[in-house]
Each structure stands twice: as C-alpha cells, then as structure tokens.
Design a protein around this motif. Structure first.
Motif, PDB file in Angstrom:
ATOM      1  N   GLY A  96      35.188  53.653   1.008  1.00  0.00           N
ATOM      2  CA  GLY A  96      35.633  52.282   0.995  1.00  0.00           C
ATOM      3  C   GLY A  96      36.988  51.835   2.098  1.00  0.00           C
ATOM      4  O   GLY A  96      36.965  50.681   2.466  1.00  0.00           O
ATOM      5  N   ASN A  97      37.737  52.905   2.238  1.00  0.00           N
ATOM      6  CA  ASN A  97      38.807  52.306   3.232  1.00  0.00           C
ATOM      7  C   ASN A  97      38.426  52.390   4.660  1.00  0.00           C
ATOM      8  O   ASN A  97      39.179  52.060   5.399  1.00  0.00           O
ATOM      9  N   ASN A  98      37.258  52.995   4.950  1.00  0.00           N
ATOM     10  CA  ASN A  98      37.099  52.683   6.385  1.00  0.00           C
ATOM     11  C   ASN A  98      36.177  51.539   6.498  1.00  0.00           C
ATOM     12  O   ASN A  98      35.831  50.909   7.679  1.00  0.00           O
ATOM     13  N   PHE A  99      36.187  50.606   5.486  1.00  0.00           N
ATOM     14  CA  PHE A  99      35.486  49.117   5.656  1.00  0.00           C
ATOM     15  C   PHE A  99      36.166  48.259   6.723  1.00  0.00           C
ATOM     16  O   PHE A  99      35.699  47.466   7.482  1.00  0.00           O
ATOM     17  N   TYR A 100      37.675  48.214   6.860  1.00  0.00           N
ATOM     18  CA  TYR A 100      38.221  47.466   7.802  1.00  0.00           C
ATOM     19  C   TYR A 100      37.668  47.685   9.307  1.00  0.00           C
ATOM     20  O   TYR A 100      37.610  46.623   9.868  1.00  0.00           O
TER      21      TYR A 100
END
Length: 565
Positions: A284-288
């Motif tokens: 999820g934190n790769n989303f940016y």
C-alpha cells in the motif's frame, strides 16, 4: 534583562504540571487516542476525556451500513500498527465485521473508561488569558447542555463524517423511499422496486451490485438479500474502476476467505504473521509512486485500466460515460466489485447528463426525460470542506469555519495558526490516499500528545503554528501538487467537489515522509507562550527527577557487554 519579580520555582527540571485533554470522536482515531494516551502519559498528572455524538464507538463503520459496504483495501492493512488481527474472515471484510473488530479494540484499550457517548460538542472557545478551551457539549440522551474545559483539544471527528444530501431542487418532494448511504434503512424491501442511485463515489459504486438483479455468484448480500426490478445510476462524473487493491494478497478475489487453518497459523506464529502484515503494508505504501501525472507508470496504468473497464462493460455507449479521460487517481479509485457488470445489465440504465429536479414520483432530467422511482438512494457523500462540525473560536474571536470558508489552510494537516493547543487527527491534506491511513492517523495523535508533554514539562501555556509557517507549507504543497494527479481536470472531493482548484485532500508526499516529518515537532515553526515571563523557569532549583527520586546517579555510564543490576 533580569526582572526584579522573577523567582526560581521550587521544582526539578521538567516536573509535569496537570493537563486536561479532550478528544472529539470515538471512531478509529478516538480509539487509538486512548491507547496512545495510556502509553505516553504513564505516571503523569494528565486527564483524558473523549466525547462521541453517537450511541457507540466505531465512527464510519458504525454509521455506514448500506448494502455492499466494505473495506476496499486488504483488512490486514487496516489495523493499528502495534497489533494486527489474525482472524479476519477474508481479505476484504464488510462493515459489520470492521465495526465489531474496532469495538472489541475499544474494550481492550479501556476506551469506555474515558468515553461519554451521546455527547455532541456544540462549540469550543479559546480563552487566551487562562490558556484553555471552553467547551459546550450537548448530552443528547438527557437533552442537557454540559460545560467543560481543557488545555488541549484534539479533533478526531474524521474527514468523512458529516454526510449531506445532494443539492437538487425538489429532493424533499419525493413521495417514495428516500435514503442516504450514510443513514441506511435496512427495513425497506427493494424487491421488484424501481430504484435510482445518485452518485459515482465509493459508496455509490458498492451499492448497485447488491441492488441490481444482475450480480455475480458469491457476492456478499448479508446486509441486503432482495433485489430491485430496475436500476438507474446517475453518474455526474466518471470514476476509475480498478482491480482489487493489493490483489496479490487475495488470489481468490473479493470473495476469497481465509481458512481456519490459516487464521490459526497466524494466531500462533507472530513472526509469520508480522511478515505478512508488513508485506501488505509495504504494498500500500508504494501507492504514492504512481501519483505523478507524467510518469511512465501513470501512463501504463491509464491504458491498462481503460482497457479493463471497457472490456468489463462490453458496451461502447456506457464506456463513453463511465471510462474517465483524466489521470488515474485524480478521483479516488475504487475496485468496484461487480459494479460495471451491474450497470451493463439489461435492467440497468446509466445517465451522465444533468438532473433538472426531483419530482414527487421520481427524477426529471434537463433533456426532458422523467424516471419514475419507488426509491431513490443518495450516495452523494459528505461535507469535504474540512470545516469543523461545530464552532471553533480562536484567539482573535474568529470561528475556524469562517476562516476556512474559502480554503482550509493547515500546518502539516495537524494544526492551525491562531488556534492554540488545537490539533486535528485528520486535517486538510492528511494522507488519505497516499498509502497506510491508520499509521498516519496514529502519528498525528502522537504529535498532538508530544505537544501536551511540552506544555506539561516546560511551563508552556500554549503553542500555535506561526502564520508564516502555514503560508510556506501551503506554498510548498500547492507547488508540488501541480505535478501530481490530484490536480488533473476531474471533479473530486479532494478539491471539495470541484474540477479545478487547490487540493485539500491527500498529502503532498508519501506515507513514510509524513510519518518521519511528524516524528519530531518543529517547535521553531510555533508561537510559544509560556506560563511565566522567563522560559527557563521550568529548570527549577537545579535538580532532575532522578535525583529527587533517589535513582541512578550515573545512568549515562555504559560498558559494552556489562550487565546492569
């Protein structure tokens, strides 16, 4: 220049003074606040009170019970960072299971010891002389007005909390069943009814597959088993319908479930479970990375999702209405399990043209078409102006709702200039679409509590961000947003429902950046008012708490490999 009236205080350095904290809201943020408070203020003369307007905890997951309501990210990425839930029933759990989990956490953390239910904050006024917030609270159960005060006020009311009806002429003249997705009525039977759904956001996307006769086998109809005769979906704006978020963790798709054996393994092997949770969180934190407008990844996803939506619809006439032309992520993306299939069904109609008004029998379009309905579902969302739901009167006597009438300008999403000792758990530009929402929510609460600790231990009366710090953050945020998808031409609640303009929704960076930034407050960005004329009076008569308690007088001496008795 020394003051003849100055006196050295009879204390040791950092001796904490009493402080009272009020938290507004007992949703996921309010529940976390109690847990963090108990961790961070052990042995401190601190009081905490939580006021909640509803009859129970849970916030969003208490209030939203429309058919199909569920978490659209893997549930293992939707728990607090300090503990997971090895017993989620499936990767994408529904509203009831989410509510039950968070209520169970509230019980485990002792939230009810601090909580006043059915207490709605009506106003908050800053008293500069006393350095306190004066609160007016309505006890809605007893119809009583309650007064309170606190040193620090934390608004954890949430950014999707104040639901609103769509602004359509004649809405209140409708004689059929009128319902909002955030105030669902489970008693109404939709079987063989003609139904209109207004909206194209997340709630509006989850409802049609449960209401339409056309659905895929295995869909979850636990909240809504009977289906309608016909459906008309009014989509003012298109939305990107994507594959499931973090689908690699749910090979079986939306209907996948975890076996009892798997749940037992996670419950009994915390190392394996932690590894799994970290993988979900990292995904999820790769989303940016995909949020930059002109990146190769953005172009790749645009083509991929366009083809996927077109194939699922199977109809060019619907694709021209429902497939966006703006950047992926400009509006909140939604997996939309069964949504496109429901809208392409024989009993469904999609309209993307303007509504004229609502009639007693249905909806009149501007082109003259009239739809007769038994029921109209308004999945039209919430007030996303970020203005507080109650008057917040700052040091200049101005209501924050008026100050933010045109634009909400925060300091790093957590504080506001001119409103001392006021902190927001999810203020403007909170990372709501950048990755792990809960980890950022925890961090804003820690940040507010660090401010409380400063007040308590350094004889500080109040802290509020400097106007120039707010202005410079806004400049940085607005400039970077020009490179990000949220400033693409699309109507979005990230811009308060506008197609153009400043972005008030997501953070201008990654989740990890936000967490690191808030890990140590930049006190140089704050106006700090002390309780006395000398900022060093908290040094007292020269001793520490360790000395006063008869503790280790050489605590700083270390030796590698030595054991300390």
């Amino acid at each position: 220049m020394s003051s003849p009236s100055y006196k050295v205080s009879d204390q040791w350095i950092g001796k904490p003074r009493p402080a009272r904290i009020v938290v507004v809201g007992a949703g996921i943020g309010g529940i976390a606040a109690v847990k963090l408070y108990k961790d961070m203020f052990k042995g401190m003369p601190t009081e905490l009170v939580v006021y909640e307007k509803n009859h129970d905890v849970g916030g969003t997951w208490l209030e939203n019970r429309y058919p199909g309501c569920a978490c659209d990210i893997p549930a293992h990425g939707y728990t607090y960072s300090w503990e997971g839930n090895p017993r989620w029933s499936k990767p994408y759990v529904g509203a009831v299971e989410l509510f039950e989990y968070y209520k169970d956490r509230a019980k485990a953390y002792g939230v009810f010891d601090y909580l006043h239910l059915r207490h709605k904050v009506m106003s908050a006024t800053w008293d500069s002389r006393a350095g306190k917030w004066h609160l007016s609270i309505e006890n809605t159960e007893k119809n009583l007005l309650v007064k309170d005060e606190c040193d620090v006020l934390i608004n954890a009311g949430g950014f999707l909390n104040n639901w609103k009806w769509p602004v359509i002429d004649g809405l209140n003249t409708f004689k059929g069943h009128l319902v909002h997705s955030a105030r669902w009525d489970n008693s109404y039977d939709f079987k063989d009814k003609t139904v209109g759904v207004i909206g194209s956001g997340s709630s509006a996307i989850q409802i049609p597959p449960s209401v339409s006769n056309h659905h895929q086998n295995g869909a979850d109809f636990s909240l809504f088993e009977k289906v309608a005769k016909s459906l008309v979906s009014f989509n003012r704006s298109p939305t990107w319908i994507t594959p499931e978020f973090a689908a690699e963790f749910a090979p079986g798709g939306r209907d996948a479930v975890f076996s009892e054996e798997q749940k037992e393994r996670w419950a009994n092997d915390p190392t394996e479970f932690l590894k799994y949770r970290k993988a979900v969180e990292a995904s999820g934190n790769n989303f940016y990375s995909m949020q930059f407008k002109d990146s190769d990844l953005q172009k790749e996803l645009f083509d991929k999702f366009k083809d996927l939506m077109t194939q699922r619809l199977g109809r060019e006439d619907l694709a021209s209405i429902l497939v966006p032309t703006f950047a992926v992520g400009c509006r909140r993306m939604t997996p939309g399990h069964g949504y496109l299939e429901a809208l392409a069904a024989p009993n469904a109609t999609v309209r993307g043209d303007p509504i004229s008004h609502v009639t007693p029998g249905g909806i009149q379009m501007k082109d003259g078409t009239h739809f007769e309905f038994d029921a109209i579902i308004c999945a039209s969302g919430f007030d996303t102006s970020y203005r507080p739901s109650f008057p917040v009167i700052g040091e200049s006597g101005v209501d924050l709702r008026d100050q933010w009438k045109d634009e909400p300008r925060s300091y790093l999403s957590v504080a506001v200039d001119g409103y001392p000792n006021y902190f927001m758990a999810t203020g403007p530009n909170f990372p709501l679409a950048n990755g792990s929402l809960l980890a950022c929510l925890e961090q804003t609460l820690r940040y507010a509590f660090m401010a409380v600790q400063k007040l308590q231990t350094q004889k500080v009366k109040s802290v509020s961000p400097k106007p120039e710090a707010v202005a410079e953050f806004q400049e940085h945020k607005d400039t970077l947003m020009k490179e990000l998808v949220w400033t693409s031409h699309c109507r979005s609640w990230y811009k308060n429902g506008k197609a153009e303009g400043k972005v008030w929704g997501p953070w201008c960076g990654s989740v990890l950046q936000f967490i690191e930034l808030l890990s140590q407050p930049r006190w140089e960005d704050y106006v700090i008012e002390y309780e006395t004329s000398n900022r060093f009076q908290y040094l007292g008569k020269g001793k520490t708490g360790i000395e006063e308690a008869g503790g280790d007088m050489a605590w700083y001496v270390k030796e590698p490999g030595a054991r300390v008795d």
